[in-house]
Scaffold this motif. Sequence first.
Motif, short mmCIF file in Angstrom:
data_model
loop_
_atom_site.label_atom_id
_atom_site.label_comp_id
_atom_site.label_asym_id
_atom_site.label_seq_id
_atom_site.Cartn_x
_atom_site.Cartn_y
_atom_site.Cartn_z
N GLU A 155 0.86 -1.19 0.00
CA GLU A 155 0.00 0.00 0.00
C GLU A 155 0.89 1.24 0.00
N VAL A 156 0.83 1.99 -1.09
CA VAL A 156 1.65 3.19 -1.26
C VAL A 156 0.81 4.27 -1.92
N GLN A 157 1.34 5.49 -1.91
CA GLN A 157 0.74 6.58 -2.68
C GLN A 157 1.75 7.71 -2.80
N ARG A 158 1.64 8.42 -3.93
CA ARG A 158 2.48 9.60 -4.15
C ARG A 158 1.58 10.74 -4.57
N ASP A 159 1.36 11.64 -3.65
CA ASP A 159 0.51 12.80 -3.93
C ASP A 159 -0.89 12.37 -4.34
N GLY A 160 -1.40 11.30 -3.69
CA GLY A 160 -2.75 10.82 -3.98
C GLY A 160 -2.84 9.90 -5.16
N ALA A 161 -1.75 9.69 -5.92
CA ALA A 161 -1.73 8.78 -7.06
C ALA A 161 -0.72 7.66 -6.77
N ALA A 162 -0.45 6.85 -7.78
CA ALA A 162 0.50 5.73 -7.65
C ALA A 162 0.10 4.81 -6.50
N TRP A 163 -1.19 4.66 -6.28
CA TRP A 163 -1.66 3.89 -5.12
C TRP A 163 -2.00 2.44 -5.46
N SER A 164 -1.99 2.08 -6.73
CA SER A 164 -2.32 0.71 -7.13
C SER A 164 -1.24 0.16 -8.05
N PRO A 165 -0.08 -0.19 -7.49
CA PRO A 165 1.01 -0.64 -8.35
C PRO A 165 0.72 -1.99 -9.00
N ARG A 166 1.35 -2.20 -10.15
CA ARG A 166 1.31 -3.48 -10.85
C ARG A 166 2.75 -3.80 -11.23
N PHE A 167 3.36 -4.67 -10.47
CA PHE A 167 4.78 -4.93 -10.62
C PHE A 167 5.05 -5.96 -11.71
N SER A 168 6.18 -5.76 -12.40
CA SER A 168 6.65 -6.69 -13.42
C SER A 168 8.03 -7.18 -13.02
N ILE A 169 8.23 -8.49 -13.12
CA ILE A 169 9.51 -9.08 -12.76
C ILE A 169 10.56 -8.74 -13.82
N ARG A 170 11.69 -8.26 -13.36
CA ARG A 170 12.83 -8.00 -14.25
C ARG A 170 13.85 -9.13 -14.22
N ALA A 171 14.06 -9.71 -13.02
CA ALA A 171 15.07 -10.76 -12.88
C ALA A 171 14.77 -11.57 -11.63
N VAL A 172 15.32 -12.79 -11.63
CA VAL A 172 15.20 -13.68 -10.47
C VAL A 172 16.59 -14.26 -10.21
#
Length: 729
Positions: free
Chosen positions: A81-98
């Motif tokens: 759960e995050v937010q930046r100035d009321g936005a960026a509150w619903s992240p959708r992460f993509s894997i870059r590496a494992v």
Amino acid sequence: MNEARIVHLVSEDVSVIIVQDDDSLPVILHWGVRLPVEDETLRAFAAAEERPGLEDVSDLPYRASVLPEHSAGWFGRPGVEVQRDGAAWSPRFSIRAVALDGAEMAAGELRTHTGAVTFFAHDAFTEIELELEIDLQSSGLLRTRTRIRNASSSPAPLEVGSVLVSLPIPVRANEALDFTGRWAHERIPQRHPIVHGLHVRESRRGRTGLDATMLVAAGTPGFGSDDGEVWVGHVGFSGNHEHALERTDSALAFRGGELLLPGEVRLRSGEEYVTPWVFGSYGVGLDAASHRFHDFLRARSRSSRRPRPVTLNVWEAVYFDHDEATISALATEASQLGVERFVLDDGWFRGRRDDRAGLGDWTPDPAAWPGGLRPLAEHVRGLGMEFGLWVEPEMINEDSDLARAHPDWILRARPELPALFRFQQVLDLTNPEAYAHILATLDDLIRDVGISYLKWDHNRDLIDAGHPGTGRPAVHEQTTAVYRMLDELRRRHPDLEIESCASGGGRVDLGILERTDRIHPSDSHDPIDRFHILRWTGLLVPPEMLGSHVASAVSSVTGRTHSLPYRCAVAFLGHFGIEWDIRSLAADEREQLAWWVSVHRRFRRLIQDGRPVGGGELDPSGPAMRGIVAADGAAALYTIVTPPVAADTRARVRFSGLDDKRDYRVTVSAPESLGPPWQVPDWIRDAPGIDADDDAGVAFSGAVLRLVGLEFPTFHPERAAIVRLTAAG
């Protein structure tokens, strides 16, 4: 699914199967018993439960990842759960590496591995980077932590509201065990069914908490000490935190993490937040799950280096009434009983005649200690004992020279000070000057006096704990500052041991225990309460890290009176000590107490290295048991206590942890008043005492002792016996 990465983390008896498909965050498909499966079987299992949704484009089902995402269709608690100035509150992460222990893993690869796997992800839209580490220890203990970085160049900070991992548990685990408590009676168990919804246990006290659950267990119906599958979750953090069980459609998970106050973590560009470790332990029975926590701590704690010294703490002998002659005499008496560590408790420093003044002024009070503490410490060492000292470095009295000189060093969320508790406030260790002052003061004390042991107390909850000047929440930074200070003191003093005390058992978690060497489980030494406090705290903490003291016959907390053998038997299976004015001992008491000290010293390596077991917790009308079994099964010790009331005059006690193929000789130390003579069975009445030679006593089959047990009298309440079993031949 052909491009999915599949990681099979394994220990001797635990498997964790993790699937990371396409660019999505990883999913744990199995956490539990070790699966002896081939690679192709694993691939088939990973693909078997895929569901297509509607025409592969709509209503796509979502299986919760380790950090479930609202953006993917998760309607429970989001993992991040995050937010930046009321936005960026619903992240959708993509894997870059494992990576497996640092070595990159290719898409489509399947690996069986012991150790850690790290997933590197980002969300280009919200400009957040994430690292998720999942580590299976060789003991089978699972742990995970997350690192979140603000990758945006925007001047607006990224506010982190919460990071709650999700460790899946089979829904057949439909019964929960957690704990509550209060001052002087911590770890009261609560068993209840798991129902749909969220069962949350929060602690907002700025420390673990006297009422904190410490851990949450989910198990198959009727699980106990040695039976039923059990999954245990624990958040290894000493500040605000959350434990939860979340039951949703066809799924159950342990959810846990730090509980962040509003605005507490606000990341500027390039800054990052690292969560505490969240732990999971699987086992058949609570004891098996518990042993994994013990192995983790024993690999780190200084308490594992050498036999635990029998300790005397002077608190209940003198309280605040410090006098050099009196306390020196106590030390002399202690050495004659076989005590090996002498601890001077609260009351030694300037202006400290009660709990209303002095905290923060960490120099010896000249009225009580005109020559300082060194003469006492030298006297103690001259008697062959180590010298320990009580401190409470995180706290400050308003009536102290330090508070008068630096009122800006007190945590507060408003211009006025927070409400007083135990007449004290919280010192702002996030302030570099305050931190440096306390660190230097403690360092000087340890060096100048020759202190080998600190009893580190923490006697109030954090209320309105804000940064002076800004009022921003400070619990997170205060907690990490304490960790840094403990780490630095241990670095400077490699042989120093530290006890975590917080009004008794108010700070018990793996965050503090990685930096300390034992805990004070409770301010109550009443053996009725203490037996169960030790049993349940011992699910997380091994016995050698559990301070276990014999106090006066009349409990200073409950007012109840108990015999010396009962008090000693309850304290026996722990880090044994005394907290009692031993100057008042009668001759027979002195002889008895010296005997218990000598016998404990004989068997303390078994207590320190063995596997704890328990029993009887499901039947309050029957006897309860705490035991220690040698890792090789060659010896065991058990403390058995009678119930407060029972309709039956006897009940069978099963001796968990034994080797079925061995025979064991039985010795017993039991009070004469265990019951009417005709109610006491021959195996107790005729047995030699536990101080007998290893070849003494009648031998019984390990299978009989473990699976069937022996009858134990329940006629009288408040009785205890120590049973020692030694493998024959």
